[in-house]
Enzyme design. Structure first.
Site, PDB file in Angstrom:
ATOM      1  N   CYS A  33      -1.212   2.877   7.200  1.00  0.00           N
ATOM      2  CA  CYS A  33      -1.882   4.312   6.335  1.00  0.00           C
ATOM      3  C   CYS A  33      -1.559   3.493   4.939  1.00  0.00           C
ATOM      4  CB  CYS A  33      -1.005   5.265   6.661  1.00  0.00           C
ATOM      5  SG  CYS A  33      -1.154   5.883   8.181  1.00  0.00           S
ATOM      6  N   GLY A  34      -0.795   2.762   4.735  1.00  0.00           N
ATOM      7  CA  GLY A  34      -0.438   2.321   3.184  1.00  0.00           C
ATOM      8  C   GLY A  34      -1.300   0.674   3.082  1.00  0.00           C
TER       9      GLY A  34
END
Lengths: 162, 176
Positions: free
Chosen positions: A47-48
């Site tokens: 997600c990052g």
């Protein structure tokens, strides 16, 4: 952190594999702005992830007529698997052999670690670096700096259309 | 240090006193498991600060890696257009493991909203511009993944456990 090439420097040309059987040279893209995004490795947490973010921002880069190239020391097959898994719609270049040679030319190689910095370069239509930024390796630098640099490149009134 | 380029306004989805002294803003993705975990932490932060804190949520769907994130964001906006944003926001996160269109339709019905209205809005992309606007405001402000929090105008980097967010908000309060 490495001393990366700065604004005003000519962007060193290179030719790297973009798929297991195709190569891409920076010089081929002359005439359009190019975003070079060096990153340490494929397969960082989902997600990052920096490449996942650029993938989502791609329409904004394209609005400026810019091409984005991701570069890491991963091999072309690794890139292919990564790009397919993350549905990436832009090329990933394999700075694999000799390892990190292009990152070194841009001052973005981490000798002790064996991979590149998270270093961003915006190259203008004439092949000159117009903006560069090196982020701490654990911090995804986002896309705000790239977009500001592209806006600065664009003649007034262009590319600000919504 | 990244700062918020688009300030929180009444156009945003805000929970708590609009004039509260502290603002916590989250850019989130309904399908992101980290955001799912942050959901519970934010509730605790809100409990800790009570009326002193307002919490705002903006959409940052990473649609290429999360197949249902965009639809979920548009569903929350659809509910928001009917004054039920926060209920839908909470329901989606509480049922994140089953996130897909049938769930979103079921949650819409659970809130007594028109499921066909939702389907029509999704087909027409009625709330797509709103979601994109949130997303782009995040990109401009240096959002680099989900969840990204802003404490006041400053991006909160590093861990976002309860104690980290409380400390960051307290520090902000000391500055004010």
């Amino acid at each position: 952190m490495a001393n990366i090439l700065e604004r005003g420097a000519p962007a060193p040309d290179f030719t790297l594999p973009v798929t297991p059987d195709q190569k891409l040279s920076l010089g081929e893209l002359r005439g359009q702005p190019v975003i070079l995004a060096f990153y340490p490795a494929d397969w960082s947490p989902v997600c990052g992830d920096q490449m996942a973010l650029y993938n989502e921002v791609l329409p904004e880069f394209q609005r400026h007529g810019a091409r984005i190239l991701g570069i890491s020391v991963d091999g072309a097959w690794c890139h292919a698997a990564f790009a397919s898994d993350r549905h990436l719609h832009f090329p990933l270049l394999a700075d694999f052999e000799p390892k990190g040679a292009v990152a070194k030319k841009y001052g973005a190689y981490r000798e002790g670690d064996g991979y590149s910095e998270r270093a961003l370069f915006v190259i203008d239509t004439k092949g000159i670096i117009s903006w560069s930024y090196c982020s701490p390796v654990a911090v995804n630098p986002g896309a705000d700096g790239i977009l500001e640099a592209l806006e600065e490149l664009a003649p007034r009134g262009q590319a600000s259309r919504r | 240090m990244a700062t918020l380029k688009v300030p929180v306004t009444p156009e945003d989805h805000i929970q708590g006193d609009p004039d509260a002294e502290l603002t916590l803003l989250e850019y989130g993705d309904y399908e992101c498991p980290h955001c799912g975990r942050a959901y519970g932490i934010v509730k605790q932060v809100q409990k800790h600060f009570g009326r002193r804190l307002r919490f705002a949520f903006r959409n940052f769907p990473l649609a290429q890696i999360h197949a249902h994130a965009q639809t979920a964001a548009e569903t929350a906006e659809f509910a928001g257009a009917h004054g039920r944003f926060w209920e839908m926001h909470d329901l989606i996160f509480e049922n994140q493991g089953r996130l897909a269109l049938p769930l979103l339709v079921a949650l819409t019905e659970e809130l007594g909203l028109d499921a066909q209205g939702l389907r029509d809005a999704l087909t027409a992309g009625e709330f797509e511009p709103r979601v994109r606007r949130d997303f782009l405001s995040g990109v401009r402000s240096g959002v680099n993944g989900t969840p990204t929090f802003f404490v006041g105008e400053r991006r909160h980097d590093g861990p976002w456990e309860l104690e980290n967010l409380v400390t960051a908000l307290e520090a902000r309060r000391a500055l004010a």
